[in-house]
Design an enzyme around this catalytic site. Sequence first.
Site, PDB file in Angstrom:
ATOM      1  N   ASP A 113      -0.495  -2.124  -2.970  1.00 49.59           N
ATOM      2  CA  ASP A 113      -0.697  -2.066  -4.174  1.00 49.59           C
ATOM      3  C   ASP A 113      -1.782  -2.524  -3.975  1.00 49.59           C
ATOM      4  O   ASP A 113      -2.127  -3.681  -3.738  1.00 49.59           O
ATOM      5  CB  ASP A 113      -0.083  -3.382  -5.160  1.00 49.59           C
ATOM      6  CG  ASP A 113      -0.463  -2.422  -6.468  1.00 49.59           C
ATOM      7  OD1 ASP A 113      -1.345  -1.968  -6.787  1.00 49.59           O
ATOM      8  OD2 ASP A 113       1.228  -3.106  -7.550  1.00 49.59           O
ATOM      9  N   ASP A 315      -6.091   4.356  -7.365  1.00 48.37           N
ATOM     10  CA  ASP A 315      -4.751   3.371  -6.839  1.00 48.37           C
ATOM     11  C   ASP A 315      -3.477   3.893  -6.134  1.00 48.37           C
ATOM     12  O   ASP A 315      -3.903   5.007  -6.890  1.00 48.37           O
ATOM     13  CB  ASP A 315      -5.009   3.477  -8.691  1.00 48.37           C
ATOM     14  CG  ASP A 315      -3.996   2.141  -8.901  1.00 48.37           C
ATOM     15  OD1 ASP A 315      -3.831   1.136  -8.262  1.00 48.37           O
ATOM     16  OD2 ASP A 315      -2.691   2.233  -9.920  1.00 48.37           O
TER      17      ASP A 315
END
Length: 435
Positions: A113, A315
């Site tokens: 992440d 992202d």
Amino acid sequence: MDFTATLLFFALLISSTKALDPCASQLDNSDLSVIPIYGKCSPFNPPKPDSWVNTVINMASKDPARVKYLSSLVAQKFTSVPIASGLQVLNIGNYVVRVKLGTPGQLMFMVLDTSNDVAWVPCSGCTGCSATTFSPNTSSSYGSLDCSLPQCAQVRGLSCPATGTAACSFNQSYAGDSSFSANLVQDSLTLAKDIIPSFAFGCINTISGGSVPPQGLLGLGRGPMSLLSQSGALYSSVFSYCLPSFKSYYFSGSLKLGPVGQPTKIRTTPLLKNPHRPSLYYVNLTGVSVGRVRVPISPEFLAFNPNTGAGTIIDSGTVVTRFVQPFYEAIRDEFVKQVKGPFSTIGVFETCFDATAETEAPLLTLHFEGFYMTLPMENSFFHTSAGSRACLAIAPVPNNVNVAMNVIANLQQQNHRILFDVANSRLGIHREACN
């Protein structure tokens, strides 16, 4: 066949079987793999039989909550870690890396992440966690951290008494619809052949909701508790990854850590930093073209604004690229002008058309400061399981997100090397097949 020949035959058979097993062959090498949650190498339960379109739509259905969550966020060596699609391993729309925690190392499949800093894993005795947990009691290098230590002050959602000493506890939300409570602890983290001692992470004791990654998360954000910060000079604040397709079963992607071994001929754009959202990787997206047509759009929907959080981020956890509503509609309308209809909506995808027209459909080009990226067909269109319909693979930012933040998501990043050179404040993109 005599005894010696028989023994040799079986030895060769076993050796060949191991060599042909892509899961076993990479356990001890120097690469860090990244795989889909649904991969054949997954230690998790496979997904229920379903159509491919429904699988991806279900994955993308969590995007609105994640985008809302993102909008609310206030060494000279080379190591490569295998990456797999979480779709094939854990039945989630993220990507996972294979790491080890503790001494001796306990194998964990942690979600990669780029928009989080603090790593965390479910620990033994956890309420609401998966069956696979980290066991602190069996690690000789494990240690707890109390509220008086500087690491504790770096954690969001801190829960410490005003006076006295206590375990460093914190509570956090994740993906907009889940939360967990944890204690900040430290132990050895093993990435391929590298060992990072005294690595601080959250030891989860309670989970609420269904979006928290079942075996934890490895934060690659820009904050002081991220892997880059805690590894110090080991990786010189440089990493890159190549994400395989969601349909890729094995650990065919890779997370490369450190400046050595990174692509040298790669186009880059400046990384922008937002002091109010310091973990996120902002870039300057200047426009989007549909085929040869540059889509007209007011600059306010693209401009980077560190005060409001507006702008564009890269992202790894969002599935489908999202644009703010006026920008999305302008792209969609231009696409509809150039493609033969009729059009229909399937899940989050509003612009689906007959797949026979796909070869004539225009590709999307993302224009960044310094270079542009034309998305190949596999990154531009999503196909139904039957193959009869193709959909433009973008969606609008949810209405409940109160900032103009565009998100370049993992579906559009697949089979590209994405370089994060934090030390030199630049992001690079290079086409690379890693299925």
